[in-house]
Every structure is written in C-alpha cells, then in structure tokens.
Write a protein that holds these residues in place. Structure first.
Motif, PDB file in Angstrom:
ATOM      1  N   VAL A  44       0.844  -1.202   0.000  1.00  0.00           N
ATOM      2  CA  VAL A  44       0.000   0.000   0.000  1.00  0.00           C
ATOM      3  C   VAL A  44       0.876   1.246   0.000  1.00  0.00           C
ATOM      4  O   VAL A  44       0.620   2.198  -0.741  1.00  0.00           O
ATOM      5  N   LYS A  45       1.930   1.231   0.807  1.00  0.00           N
ATOM      6  CA  LYS A  45       2.832   2.380   0.880  1.00  0.00           C
ATOM      7  C   LYS A  45       3.488   2.667  -0.473  1.00  0.00           C
ATOM      8  O   LYS A  45       3.612   3.824  -0.884  1.00  0.00           O
ATOM      9  N   ALA A  46       3.885   1.607  -1.178  1.00  0.00           N
ATOM     10  CA  ALA A  46       4.550   1.773  -2.472  1.00  0.00           C
ATOM     11  C   ALA A  46       3.604   2.323  -3.540  1.00  0.00           C
ATOM     12  O   ALA A  46       4.057   2.938  -4.508  1.00  0.00           O
ATOM     13  N   MET A  47       2.300   2.128  -3.344  1.00  0.00           N
ATOM     14  CA  MET A  47       1.334   2.507  -4.378  1.00  0.00           C
ATOM     15  C   MET A  47       0.534   3.759  -4.030  1.00  0.00           C
ATOM     16  O   MET A  47      -0.393   4.119  -4.754  1.00  0.00           O
ATOM     17  N   THR A  48       0.877   4.411  -2.919  1.00  0.00           N
ATOM     18  CA  THR A  48       0.093   5.563  -2.479  1.00  0.00           C
ATOM     19  C   THR A  48       1.005   6.729  -2.136  1.00  0.00           C
ATOM     20  O   THR A  48       2.232   6.619  -2.210  1.00  0.00           O
ATOM     21  N   THR A  49       0.388   7.810  -1.723  1.00  0.00           N
ATOM     22  CA  THR A  49       1.137   8.989  -1.306  1.00  0.00           C
ATOM     23  C   THR A  49       0.772   9.343   0.136  1.00  0.00           C
ATOM     24  O   THR A  49      -0.224   8.848   0.681  1.00  0.00           O
ATOM     25  N   ASP A  51      -0.455  12.060   1.027  1.00  0.00           N
ATOM     26  CA  ASP A  51      -1.728  12.779   1.022  1.00  0.00           C
ATOM     27  C   ASP A  51      -2.909  11.838   1.220  1.00  0.00           C
ATOM     28  O   ASP A  51      -3.863  12.167   1.908  1.00  0.00           O
ATOM     29  N   SER A  52      -2.830  10.660   0.603  1.00  0.00           N
ATOM     30  CA  SER A  52      -3.949   9.722   0.696  1.00  0.00           C
ATOM     31  C   SER A  52      -3.853   8.785   1.903  1.00  0.00           C
ATOM     32  O   SER A  52      -4.878   8.368   2.431  1.00  0.00           O
ATOM     33  N   TYR A  53      -2.653   8.476   2.336  1.00  0.00           N
ATOM     34  CA  TYR A  53      -2.432   7.566   3.473  1.00  0.00           C
ATOM     35  C   TYR A  53      -1.363   8.150   4.395  1.00  0.00           C
ATOM     36  O   TYR A  53      -0.237   7.660   4.457  1.00  0.00           O
ATOM     37  N   PRO A  54      -1.694   9.190   5.137  1.00  0.00           N
ATOM     38  CA  PRO A  54      -0.684   9.884   5.937  1.00  0.00           C
ATOM     39  C   PRO A  54      -0.038   9.030   7.020  1.00  0.00           C
ATOM     40  O   PRO A  54       1.159   9.160   7.271  1.00  0.00           O
ATOM     41  N   ALA A  55      -0.777   8.157   7.659  1.00  0.00           N
ATOM     42  CA  ALA A  55      -0.183   7.337   8.727  1.00  0.00           C
ATOM     43  C   ALA A  55       0.816   6.336   8.158  1.00  0.00           C
ATOM     44  O   ALA A  55       1.901   6.143   8.713  1.00  0.00           O
ATOM     45  N   ILE A  56       0.468   5.707   7.046  1.00  0.00           N
ATOM     46  CA  ILE A  56       1.359   4.715   6.431  1.00  0.00           C
ATOM     47  C   ILE A  56       2.663   5.375   5.970  1.00  0.00           C
ATOM     48  O   ILE A  56       3.723   4.765   6.016  1.00  0.00           O
ATOM     49  N   HIS A  57       2.594   6.646   5.591  1.00  0.00           N
ATOM     50  CA  HIS A  57       3.777   7.370   5.114  1.00  0.00           C
ATOM     51  C   HIS A  57       4.420   8.247   6.195  1.00  0.00           C
ATOM     52  O   HIS A  57       5.390   8.954   5.924  1.00  0.00           O
ATOM     53  N   TYR A  58       3.921   8.197   7.400  1.00  0.00           N
ATOM     54  CA  TYR A  58       4.314   9.104   8.479  1.00  0.00           C
ATOM     55  C   TYR A  58       5.818   9.176   8.710  1.00  0.00           C
ATOM     56  O   TYR A  58       6.378  10.242   8.892  1.00  0.00           O
ATOM     57  N   TRP A  59       6.485   8.053   8.741  1.00  0.00           N
ATOM     58  CA  TRP A  59       7.908   8.025   9.094  1.00  0.00           C
ATOM     59  C   TRP A  59       8.823   8.373   7.930  1.00  0.00           C
ATOM     60  O   TRP A  59      10.044   8.319   8.069  1.00  0.00           O
ATOM     61  N   MET A  60       8.269   8.755   6.796  1.00  0.00           N
ATOM     62  CA  MET A  60       9.097   9.121   5.646  1.00  0.00           C
ATOM     63  C   MET A  60       9.781  10.473   5.852  1.00  0.00           C
ATOM     64  O   MET A  60      10.772  10.773   5.214  1.00  0.00           O
ATOM     65  N   VAL A  74       1.689   4.774  19.719  1.00  0.00           N
ATOM     66  CA  VAL A  74       0.468   3.963  19.785  1.00  0.00           C
ATOM     67  C   VAL A  74      -0.601   4.557  18.860  1.00  0.00           C
ATOM     68  O   VAL A  74      -1.273   3.825  18.131  1.00  0.00           O
ATOM     69  N   GLU A  75      -0.725   5.864  18.882  1.00  0.00           N
ATOM     70  CA  GLU A  75      -1.681   6.521  17.985  1.00  0.00           C
ATOM     71  C   GLU A  75      -1.335   6.238  16.532  1.00  0.00           C
ATOM     72  O   GLU A  75      -2.214   5.976  15.702  1.00  0.00           O
ATOM     73  N   TRP A  76      -0.034   6.281  16.202  1.00  0.00           N
ATOM     74  CA  TRP A  76       0.390   5.978  14.833  1.00  0.00           C
ATOM     75  C   TRP A  76       0.008   4.548  14.456  1.00  0.00           C
ATOM     76  O   TRP A  76      -0.547   4.312  13.380  1.00  0.00           O
ATOM     77  N   LEU A  77       0.297   3.575  15.317  1.00  0.00           N
ATOM     78  CA  LEU A  77      -0.063   2.177  15.042  1.00  0.00           C
ATOM     79  C   LEU A  77      -1.561   2.040  14.798  1.00  0.00           C
ATOM     80  O   LEU A  77      -2.006   1.343  13.870  1.00  0.00           O
ATOM     81  N   TYR A  78      -2.325   2.697  15.628  1.00  0.00           N
ATOM     82  CA  TYR A  78      -3.779   2.651  15.523  1.00  0.00           C
ATOM     83  C   TYR A  78      -4.240   3.256  14.194  1.00  0.00           C
ATOM     84  O   TYR A  78      -5.113   2.701  13.516  1.00  0.00           O
ATOM     85  N   ASN A  79      -3.637   4.376  13.795  1.00  0.00           N
ATOM     86  CA  ASN A  79      -4.010   5.032  12.535  1.00  0.00           C
ATOM     87  C   ASN A  79      -3.601   4.219  11.316  1.00  0.00           C
ATOM     88  O   ASN A  79      -4.337   4.175  10.320  1.00  0.00           O
ATOM     89  N   VAL A  80      -2.439   3.575  11.373  1.00  0.00           N
ATOM     90  CA  VAL A  80      -2.041   2.700  10.260  1.00  0.00           C
ATOM     91  C   VAL A  80      -3.048   1.570  10.120  1.00  0.00           C
ATOM     92  O   VAL A  80      -3.448   1.197   9.010  1.00  0.00           O
ATOM     93  N   SER A  81      -3.490   1.015  11.248  1.00  0.00           N
ATOM     94  CA  SER A  81      -4.490  -0.059  11.208  1.00  0.00           C
ATOM     95  C   SER A  81      -5.762   0.390  10.497  1.00  0.00           C
ATOM     96  O   SER A  81      -6.337  -0.363   9.718  1.00  0.00           O
ATOM     97  N   LYS A  82      -6.193   1.611  10.767  1.00  0.00           N
ATOM     98  CA  LYS A  82      -7.386   2.145  10.098  1.00  0.00           C
ATOM     99  C   LYS A  82      -7.150   2.255   8.595  1.00  0.00           C
ATOM    100  O   LYS A  82      -7.992   1.851   7.786  1.00  0.00           O
ATOM    101  N   GLU A  83      -6.007   2.846   8.224  1.00  0.00           N
ATOM    102  CA  GLU A  83      -5.717   3.046   6.798  1.00  0.00           C
ATOM    103  C   GLU A  83      -5.533   1.726   6.061  1.00  0.00           C
ATOM    104  O   GLU A  83      -5.910   1.617   4.898  1.00  0.00           O
TER     105      GLU A  83
END
Length: 191
Positions: A44-49, A51-60, A74-83
């Motif tokens: 998902v990270k490789a195919m998105t930005t 802007d569309s998936y901020p939690a998955i890209h957070y540590w970039m 913990v909040e980041w983990l929770y948000n990645v789970s949602k995305e």
C-alpha cells in the motif's frame, strides 16, 4: 479441500509477543498459508502517497519515533491499522473466493476492521502479553542487541488498547503465556 470451519484467520496483537510463532504453529495444524499484514502495508505504501495515506507514510519525514513518545507511537499504530483496513479487506475477500485457508497476522489488524466483517468463514484471534519485561526479553531473544524498554512500552500500551477494543467487539483474546499451552488455548477460541 478446506475442512476448517474458517477460510481466513486474522491473527492480531502488538509487536514482540509471539504472534508469528503462534501463526506458524497454527498454519501447520490447519494447513494454511501465511500472509503478513506488514507486507500488505509495504505494498500500500509503495502505491500511495502521504496525502492519501498519511499514517502509512508518516515516518518518511524527519520525525524521530522516540520524540513522539509512547502515546504518539500507539496513535500511529492505531491510525495505520485504520488506513490498512481497505487493503486487508481486499485480501480477505480474495481468499474467501478461492477457499484456500490463510492466516493473516500482524500488528495492523484492528478490532474495528474484524468487527466489520460479517462472514462465518472469517475468524479472528488476538494474542496479548501483559508483562512488559517479557516483551523486552522477547525482543532480545528475537533480535539481540540492547534491551529495548521504550519499544516494549509502546508494544505493551498498544496491546492494552487492542485488548480493550477486542473486549468491546467480543473478539477472542489469548494470553501468550504459558507458551506450552498457547496453541491449544488459541485453537479453543478459533474452533
């Protein structure tokens, strides 16, 4: 032919608690393939930005994971789970169609996602470890190096949040120890 009562088993829980170990054992018992949620996250990270998936890209960016503290991680983990739920749903649906048993395991499987699936061929179980020092020992055994108390604190807090959510949605939780009875206790929840 799949003789299991399920086609997809979702195995959730925080990091360093024995999910992968249990998943490998259950895959042998049920003759199931294993998919790691982390791999789905990478795709998902490789195919998105961001802007569309901020939690998955957070540590970039230039963010230091230690600077955001335990609650921020913990909040980041929770948000990645949602995305990640949309990607997980596509994988679950695909495996329901082909009928071949698969276990999807990882930190990023939210109880909310599990509760949204209304199909008896999908089962879920969460593994937890209530002793933070055991998580430190697990990391040392798995990865070596220095003790990782801060990382274990994140895992323990995230595990508590997942357990609370599982209780809310009536999803089975199994304590990781004692190890010698873990498989049997997990199977009781699954079957």
């Amino acid at each position: 032919m799949n003789n299991n009562k399920w086609t997809v088993l979702l195995m959730g829980g925080s990091s360093g608690i024995g999910k992968t170990r249990l998943t490998k054992e259950l895959a042998k018992v049920y003759n199931a393939k294993i998919i790691e949620a982390d791999d789905i996250c990478c795709a998902v990270k490789a195919m998105t930005t961001a802007d569309s998936y901020p939690a998955i890209h957070y540590w970039m960016g230039d963010i230091d994971w230690r600077s955001v503290g335990v609650s921020g991680n913990v909040e980041w983990l929770y948000n990645v789970s949602k995305e990640l739920s949309h990607g997980l749903k596509a994988v679950v649906d695909s495996h329901l169609k082909d009928g071949v048993p698969v276990i999807i395991e990882g930190d990023f499987i939210s109880a909310h996602f599990v509760a949204s699936i209304d199909n008896p061929k999908v089962k879920a179980i969460y593994i937890c470890e209530s002793d933070e020092q055991q998580i430190v020992r697990n990391y040392l055994k798995r990865e070596g190096g220095e003790p990782q108390e801060f990382r274990a604190s994140i895992s323990a807090e995230y595990g508590r949040k997942l357990a609370d959510d599982c209780s809310k949605y009536n999803i089975g939780i199994v304590e990781s120890r004692p190890w010698n009875s873990l498989i049997e206790r997990a199977r009781m929840l699954i079957e």
